[in-house]
Design an enzyme around this catalytic site. Structure first.
Site, mmCIF file in Angstrom:
data_model
loop_
_atom_site.group_PDB
_atom_site.id
_atom_site.type_symbol
_atom_site.label_atom_id
_atom_site.label_comp_id
_atom_site.label_asym_id
_atom_site.label_seq_id
_atom_site.Cartn_x
_atom_site.Cartn_y
_atom_site.Cartn_z
ATOM 1 N N HIS A 81 -32.232 17.526 -98.878
ATOM 2 C CA HIS A 81 -31.201 18.182 -98.076
ATOM 3 C C HIS A 81 -31.523 18.065 -96.587
ATOM 4 O O HIS A 81 -30.631 17.810 -95.774
ATOM 5 C CB HIS A 81 -31.081 19.653 -98.484
ATOM 6 C CG HIS A 81 -30.127 20.445 -97.667
ATOM 7 N ND1 HIS A 81 -28.768 20.218 -97.684
ATOM 8 C CD2 HIS A 81 -30.334 21.449 -96.783
ATOM 9 C CE1 HIS A 81 -28.173 21.062 -96.855
ATOM 10 N NE2 HIS A 81 -29.110 21.816 -96.295
ATOM 11 N N ASP A 84 -30.724 14.599 -95.382
ATOM 12 C CA ASP A 84 -29.265 14.453 -95.312
ATOM 13 C C ASP A 84 -28.718 15.153 -94.074
ATOM 14 O O ASP A 84 -27.854 14.625 -93.372
ATOM 15 C CB ASP A 84 -28.640 15.034 -96.579
ATOM 16 C CG ASP A 84 -27.137 14.871 -96.620
ATOM 17 O OD1 ASP A 84 -26.657 13.734 -96.444
ATOM 18 O OD2 ASP A 84 -26.447 15.879 -96.837
#
Length: 111
Positions: A81, A84
């Site tokens: 995450h 990203d």
């Protein structure tokens, strides 16, 4: 020892998420400022976004250096995450720079 590495990795990952979020927010503020014709503020906000991205990049480089030296990080959903988040922030910053330039060009043509 393993607990220390986990805590350090968690701190790095959270820093990436925070810096990515801050960079994206600053980029969005730059677009809003340019939309209102406040180009000095827009440029300041883009520079602010760049600073957050440099901080994130430095954290990533540290992680990559450790990986290259054999200190393999545990890949977690939170780490994915964070990566990203950074990639989206970089893309958004690039796009914000183009939008600010476009607003500047439109303002100059309207003079």
């Amino acid at each position: 020892m393993a607990e220390e590495q986990h805590d350090e990795q968690l701190q790095t990952v959270m820093g990436l998420i925070i810096n990515g979020g801050n960079a994206k927010s600053s980029s969005f503020e730059a677009i809003n400022a340019a939309k209102k014709g406040h180009f000095t503020v827009a440029d300041q906000k883009l520079k602010e976004a760049d600073k957050f991205l440099v901080d994130a990049h430095n954290s990533q480089t540290d992680m990559l250096t450790k990986e290259a030296n054999g200190d393999h990080a545990k890949v977690t959903l939170l780490m994915v995450h964070s990566q990203d988040h950074i990639m989206n922030a970089i893309t958004f910053r690039d796009l914000a720079g183009e939008i600010v330039d476009l607003y500047k060009k439109l303002a100059k043509e309207g003079e």
